[in-house]
Design a protein around this motif. Structure first.
Motif, PDB file in Angstrom:
ATOM      1  N   LEU A 129      82.993  57.535  17.186  1.00 35.67           N
ATOM      2  CA  LEU A 129      81.703  57.733  16.526  1.00 35.67           C
ATOM      3  C   LEU A 129      80.914  58.843  17.196  1.00 35.67           C
ATOM      4  O   LEU A 129      80.377  59.737  16.515  1.00 35.67           O
ATOM      5  CB  LEU A 129      80.896  56.432  16.552  1.00 35.67           C
ATOM      6  N   ILE A 130      80.818  58.805  18.517  1.00 38.24           N
ATOM      7  CA  ILE A 130      80.066  59.835  19.244  1.00 38.24           C
ATOM      8  C   ILE A 130      80.688  61.204  19.018  1.00 38.24           C
ATOM      9  O   ILE A 130      79.978  62.208  18.837  1.00 38.24           O
ATOM     10  CB  ILE A 130      80.020  59.504  20.750  1.00 38.24           C
ATOM     11  N   ALA A 131      82.009  61.287  19.011  1.00 41.14           N
ATOM     12  CA  ALA A 131      82.684  62.569  18.777  1.00 41.14           C
ATOM     13  C   ALA A 131      82.346  63.118  17.399  1.00 41.14           C
ATOM     14  O   ALA A 131      82.080  64.320  17.236  1.00 41.14           O
ATOM     15  CB  ALA A 131      84.197  62.402  18.917  1.00 41.14           C
ATOM     16  N   ARG A 132      82.323  62.271  16.398  1.00 41.89           N
ATOM     17  CA  ARG A 132      82.007  62.709  15.039  1.00 41.89           C
ATOM     18  C   ARG A 132      80.544  63.145  14.928  1.00 41.89           C
ATOM     19  O   ARG A 132      80.222  64.112  14.234  1.00 41.89           O
ATOM     20  CB  ARG A 132      82.309  61.599  14.039  1.00 41.89           C
ATOM     21  N   VAL A 133      79.657  62.423  15.597  1.00 40.07           N
ATOM     22  CA  VAL A 133      78.238  62.795  15.595  1.00 40.07           C
ATOM     23  C   VAL A 133      78.046  64.171  16.223  1.00 40.07           C
ATOM     24  O   VAL A 133      77.364  65.042  15.669  1.00 40.07           O
ATOM     25  CB  VAL A 133      77.396  61.735  16.346  1.00 40.07           C
ATOM     26  N   LYS A 134      78.647  64.384  17.374  1.00 39.18           N
ATOM     27  CA  LYS A 134      78.489  65.660  18.076  1.00 39.18           C
ATOM     28  C   LYS A 134      79.108  66.811  17.288  1.00 39.18           C
ATOM     29  O   LYS A 134      78.564  67.922  17.265  1.00 39.18           O
ATOM     30  CB  LYS A 134      79.096  65.558  19.476  1.00 39.18           C
ATOM     31  N   THR A 135      80.241  66.549  16.652  1.00 36.18           N
ATOM     32  CA  THR A 135      80.884  67.585  15.842  1.00 36.18           C
ATOM     33  C   THR A 135      79.993  67.980  14.667  1.00 36.18           C
ATOM     34  O   THR A 135      79.809  69.165  14.371  1.00 36.18           O
ATOM     35  CB  THR A 135      82.249  67.106  15.315  1.00 36.18           C
ATOM     36  N   ALA A 136      79.432  66.991  13.984  1.00 38.72           N
ATOM     37  CA  ALA A 136      78.553  67.269  12.841  1.00 38.72           C
ATOM     38  C   ALA A 136      77.310  68.037  13.272  1.00 38.72           C
ATOM     39  O   ALA A 136      76.846  68.948  12.574  1.00 38.72           O
ATOM     40  CB  ALA A 136      78.151  65.961  12.152  1.00 38.72           C
ATOM     41  N   LEU A 137      76.767  67.700  14.436  1.00 37.14           N
ATOM     42  CA  LEU A 137      75.586  68.400  14.943  1.00 37.14           C
ATOM     43  C   LEU A 137      75.911  69.850  15.273  1.00 37.14           C
ATOM     44  O   LEU A 137      75.131  70.757  14.961  1.00 37.14           O
ATOM     45  CB  LEU A 137      75.042  67.687  16.179  1.00 37.14           C
ATOM     46  N   ARG A 138      77.062  70.078  15.894  1.00 34.14           N
ATOM     47  CA  ARG A 138      77.442  71.453  16.242  1.00 34.14           C
ATOM     48  C   ARG A 138      77.635  72.297  14.991  1.00 34.14           C
ATOM     49  O   ARG A 138      77.245  73.459  14.942  1.00 34.14           O
ATOM     50  CB  ARG A 138      78.725  71.455  17.084  1.00 34.14           C
ATOM     51  N   ARG A 139      78.242  71.709  13.984  1.00 32.23           N
ATOM     52  CA  ARG A 139      78.496  72.451  12.746  1.00 32.23           C
ATOM     53  C   ARG A 139      77.205  72.807  12.022  1.00 32.23           C
ATOM     54  O   ARG A 139      77.161  73.772  11.256  1.00 32.23           O
ATOM     55  CB  ARG A 139      79.394  71.632  11.826  1.00 32.23           C
ATOM     56  N   SER A 140      76.164  72.015  12.241  1.00 28.43           N
ATOM     57  CA  SER A 140      74.901  72.254  11.536  1.00 28.43           C
ATOM     58  C   SER A 140      74.024  73.282  12.223  1.00 28.43           C
ATOM     59  O   SER A 140      73.028  73.740  11.659  1.00 28.43           O
ATOM     60  CB  SER A 140      74.114  70.941  11.402  1.00 28.43           C
ATOM     61  N   GLU A 141      74.381  73.659  13.450  1.00 22.50           N
ATOM     62  CA  GLU A 141      73.568  74.621  14.188  1.00 22.50           C
ATOM     63  C   GLU A 141      73.806  76.037  13.665  1.00 22.50           C
ATOM     64  O   GLU A 141      74.950  76.443  13.460  1.00 22.50           O
ATOM     65  CB  GLU A 141      73.893  74.561  15.677  1.00 22.50           C
ATOM     66  N   PRO A 142      72.735  76.797  13.459  1.00 27.72           N
ATOM     67  CA  PRO A 142      72.903  78.170  12.961  1.00 27.72           C
ATOM     68  C   PRO A 142      73.503  79.068  14.021  1.00 27.72           C
ATOM     69  O   PRO A 142      73.255  78.915  15.205  1.00 27.72           O
ATOM     70  CB  PRO A 142      71.463  78.601  12.639  1.00 27.72           C
ATOM     71  N   PHE A 143      74.333  80.004  13.585  1.00 30.46           N
ATOM     72  CA  PHE A 143      74.877  80.978  14.526  1.00 30.46           C
ATOM     73  C   PHE A 143      75.132  82.285  13.796  1.00 30.46           C
ATOM     74  O   PHE A 143      75.205  82.344  12.586  1.00 30.46           O
ATOM     75  CB  PHE A 143      76.166  80.473  15.183  1.00 30.46           C
ATOM     76  N   SER A 144      75.252  83.340  14.572  1.00 31.51           N
ATOM     77  CA  SER A 144      75.451  84.662  13.995  1.00 31.51           C
ATOM     78  C   SER A 144      76.781  84.729  13.256  1.00 31.51           C
ATOM     79  O   SER A 144      77.731  84.019  13.579  1.00 31.51           O
ATOM     80  CB  SER A 144      75.420  85.723  15.097  1.00 31.51           C
TER      81      SER A 144
END
Length: 228
Positions: free
Chosen positions: A108-123
């Protein structure tokens, strides 16, 4: 500190999830009904939502729709039902992921962190040591010449580019590759992918300058990083 919005009517499950998420450094707001959840969405800001599909006064699909309209944050469904129709319905309504109860805390924690990283804006484009990556088109070039990466090699490279200042542990990379491929990735497989990626992007794979080894911990992006 990331804020997690938990929508779960089972008090025992909710209590355990709050403790688990707080132990990982998240702040957590909890709602136990659809009505309460919709009300909280309109007046608070969150970074990700964990939403139970079955609620006493409605369902998580309605909550997901409200979240996406107001906050547009990642939504992970929690469901006791593993039937295909529930999963497909949730994903079609905009959910980013789902996890079936009972679930493993680490997963669960791995999926949460993955989803958060994917939602962060980047160049959209990056350059480091002669390596150019355009994430909008998926083009990767080395010294001006386009190179071909497999889907997992490209995903692996993006993990480093999206975290230029961080040491990336092997466990995190295993989670990232497993999530991307849908298959279990072993520690030995990760070593092979690192080796293959270095052979394609490094001037000298035996003395890497882009993906550096941090002995006993994992890897990190080398110097000369330049977001375009």
């Amino acid at each position: 500190m990331k804020r997690i919005f938990l929508v779960e009517d089972d008090k025992k499950i909710a209590k355990n999830l709050v403790r688990l998420l707080q132990a990982e450094g998240f702040t957590v707001a909890h709602a136990s009904t659809q009505k309460e959840a919709v009300s909280m969405i309109s007046v608070n800001k969150y970074d990700l939502a964990l939403v139970d599909i079955s609620l006493p006064d409605g369902n998580g699909f309605t909550v997901c729709t409200e979240i996406k309209q107001i906050l547009n944050i990642p939504v992970i469904f929690l469901t006791a039902s593993g039937d295909e129709s529930s999963v497909v319905t949730g994903l079609n309504m905009g959910a980013d992921d789902y996890i079936i109860k009972p679930f493993r805390p680490r997963e669960l924690i791995a999926r949460v962190k993955t989803a958060l990283r994917r939602s962060e804006p980047f160049s959209a484009a990056f350059e480091i040591c002669g390596l150019y990556v355009d994430t909008a088109s998926g083009i990767v070039k080395k010294d001006g010449k386009e190179i071909a990466l497999s889907a997992l090699e490209y995903r692996l490279l993006l993990v480093f580019i999206n975290n230029p200042k961080n040491i990336i542990t092997r466990d995190r990379l295993l989670n990232e590759l497993w999530d991307a491929s849908g298959e279990f990735v072993t520690d030995n497989t990760l070593t092979v992918y690192i080796k293959r990626l270095r052979e394609k992007i490094e001037d000298d794979p035996a003395a890497p300058q882009i993906i550096l080894t941090v002995r006993g911990t994992g890897y990190r992006l080398g110097g000369g990083y330049d977001p375009k």
